[in-house]
Design a protein around this motif. Structure first.
Motif, mmCIF file in Angstrom:
data_model
loop_
_atom_site.group_PDB
_atom_site.id
_atom_site.type_symbol
_atom_site.label_atom_id
_atom_site.label_comp_id
_atom_site.label_asym_id
_atom_site.label_seq_id
_atom_site.Cartn_x
_atom_site.Cartn_y
_atom_site.Cartn_z
ATOM 1 N N GLY A 93 -29.330 -41.458 -56.206
ATOM 2 C CA GLY A 93 -28.553 -43.026 -56.245
ATOM 3 C C GLY A 93 -28.892 -43.543 -57.302
ATOM 4 O O GLY A 93 -27.873 -44.267 -57.606
ATOM 5 N N ARG A 94 -29.698 -43.511 -57.753
ATOM 6 C CA ARG A 94 -29.872 -44.130 -59.316
ATOM 7 C C ARG A 94 -29.206 -43.788 -60.562
ATOM 8 O O ARG A 94 -28.621 -44.894 -60.975
ATOM 9 N N GLN A 114 -13.990 -41.925 -52.944
ATOM 10 C CA GLN A 114 -14.025 -40.974 -51.997
ATOM 11 C C GLN A 114 -13.054 -39.678 -52.393
ATOM 12 O O GLN A 114 -13.222 -38.979 -52.508
ATOM 13 N N THR A 115 -12.098 -40.337 -52.842
ATOM 14 C CA THR A 115 -10.836 -39.075 -53.390
ATOM 15 C C THR A 115 -11.099 -38.070 -54.046
ATOM 16 O O THR A 115 -11.244 -36.860 -54.655
ATOM 17 N N LEU A 116 -11.754 -39.323 -55.899
ATOM 18 C CA LEU A 116 -11.833 -38.898 -56.442
ATOM 19 C C LEU A 116 -13.229 -37.749 -56.358
ATOM 20 O O LEU A 116 -13.483 -36.900 -57.014
ATOM 21 N N MET A 117 -14.607 -38.337 -55.912
ATOM 22 C CA MET A 117 -15.214 -37.183 -55.844
ATOM 23 C C MET A 117 -14.903 -35.805 -54.529
ATOM 24 O O MET A 117 -15.906 -35.504 -55.415
ATOM 25 N N GLY B 107 -27.149 -27.638 -52.459
ATOM 26 C CA GLY B 107 -26.597 -27.609 -50.956
ATOM 27 C C GLY B 107 -26.692 -28.486 -50.788
ATOM 28 O O GLY B 107 -25.963 -28.746 -49.218
ATOM 29 N N MET B 108 -25.855 -29.587 -51.187
ATOM 30 C CA MET B 108 -25.446 -30.744 -50.781
ATOM 31 C C MET B 108 -23.925 -30.703 -50.359
ATOM 32 O O MET B 108 -23.546 -30.017 -50.842
ATOM 33 N N LYS B 109 -23.640 -30.790 -48.814
ATOM 34 C CA LYS B 109 -22.252 -31.469 -48.029
ATOM 35 C C LYS B 109 -21.253 -32.162 -48.847
ATOM 36 O O LYS B 109 -21.450 -32.985 -49.330
ATOM 37 N N GLU B 110 -20.383 -32.180 -48.318
ATOM 38 C CA GLU B 110 -19.203 -32.960 -49.456
ATOM 39 C C GLU B 110 -19.718 -34.504 -48.488
ATOM 40 O O GLU B 110 -19.189 -35.289 -49.023
ATOM 41 N N LEU B 116 -23.451 -40.670 -49.286
ATOM 42 C CA LEU B 116 -24.371 -41.263 -50.087
ATOM 43 C C LEU B 116 -23.585 -42.629 -51.022
ATOM 44 O O LEU B 116 -23.779 -43.352 -50.713
ATOM 45 N N MET B 117 -22.379 -42.453 -50.794
ATOM 46 C CA MET B 117 -20.896 -43.013 -52.086
ATOM 47 C C MET B 117 -20.899 -44.461 -51.199
ATOM 48 O O MET B 117 -20.771 -45.185 -51.833
#
Lengths: 135, 135
Positions: A93-94, A114-117, B107-110, B116-117
């Motif tokens: 997060g930081r 979101q799309t970029l991610m 192991g984080m899911k999309e 988070l974003m």
DNA sequence: TATCTGTTATACTATAAATATAACAAGTAG
DNA sequence: CTACTTGTTATATTTATAGTATAACAGATA
């Protein structure tokens, strides 16, 4: 495994190397228990110093992505990989925050981010969707 | 505008300052044309050197977030703010990639990353949803 | 004219990054 | 046991960045 370094980048070499090893783990290109080149071999292959490779290896060992033994050398974590625990999430997060802040300041909408991610997530999971036609 | 610096952080002071100014712009706490403190004043307030403040100001001027005049001092870009052009998007992608890669490796899911974003996006847009009960 | 602004210049300290050598200690293969 | 390869540790040097400290300069303004 394909390592590409930009010696002119402002990103430290050891970090570029560590990042690409993590990508290998994330994509499955590097599988659990798989041996990595010795610090001397990889340093020679990449044309960098053995200590720079060692620094990357030590950082990943510290995080739990690698195990290092006397003679066996370095292997990808054969047991459970490190998890996205709260400490990692806080750090993430930081690190994300200033990037997202600038994107907002530049008028990017939430769905654009979101799309970029999603795109990056896909690239990391499936490296063949990127530059490499390689092994 | 509330600036908080961690002098012990591995993040350079000038970057912490620049990041927080960008957050101010993103959230609207700093509005178009608004004057910022002089390099000497802000340096004194924060207990740091004038050159460190100047470095942050110059970086933001370079990016187009600030304008700097002789006597008026420093003001938030009164015209059009910088946009999320292709150069910025490429840089953003390069910076996000290693962070996302490690999240994937852990192991984080999309959809966890999306969540988070979204949370960070909200925090940046509305600073009152964060720590500050302040002005 | 005096003052405040950003700007430039110089110098110094501290730290990180990277390289270069060298040596040590622990396994392992012959 | 010996030789070799492994990671490891120790020094030293170079380079670049970050931060501070002072000082002076130039333009705008009250």
């Amino acid at each position: 495994m394909f390592i590409e370094l930009d010696l002119q980048s402002e990103v430290p070499i050891y970090k570029q190397l560590a990042d690409q090893l993590i990508e290998g783990i994330a994509s499955g290109t590097l599988s659990s228990g798989q041996p990595l080149p010795s610090v001397r071999t990889l340093a020679a292959d990449l044309g960098i110093n053995l200590h720079t490779v060692n620094k990357a290896y030590q950082a990943l060992k510290q995080e739990g992505f690698l195990e290092i033994h006397r003679k066996q050398g370095v292997i990808v974590q054969p047991g459970a990989l490190p998890t996205a625990d709260s400490a990692f999430r806080e750090r993430l997060g930081r690190d994300l925050r200033p990037l997202i802040a600038e994107a907002v300041a530049r008028g990017m909408k939430e769905n654009e981010l979101q799309t970029l991610m999603t795109a990056l997530y896909g690239q990391v999971q499936n490296p063949s969707s990127q530059g490499g036609t390689s092994t």
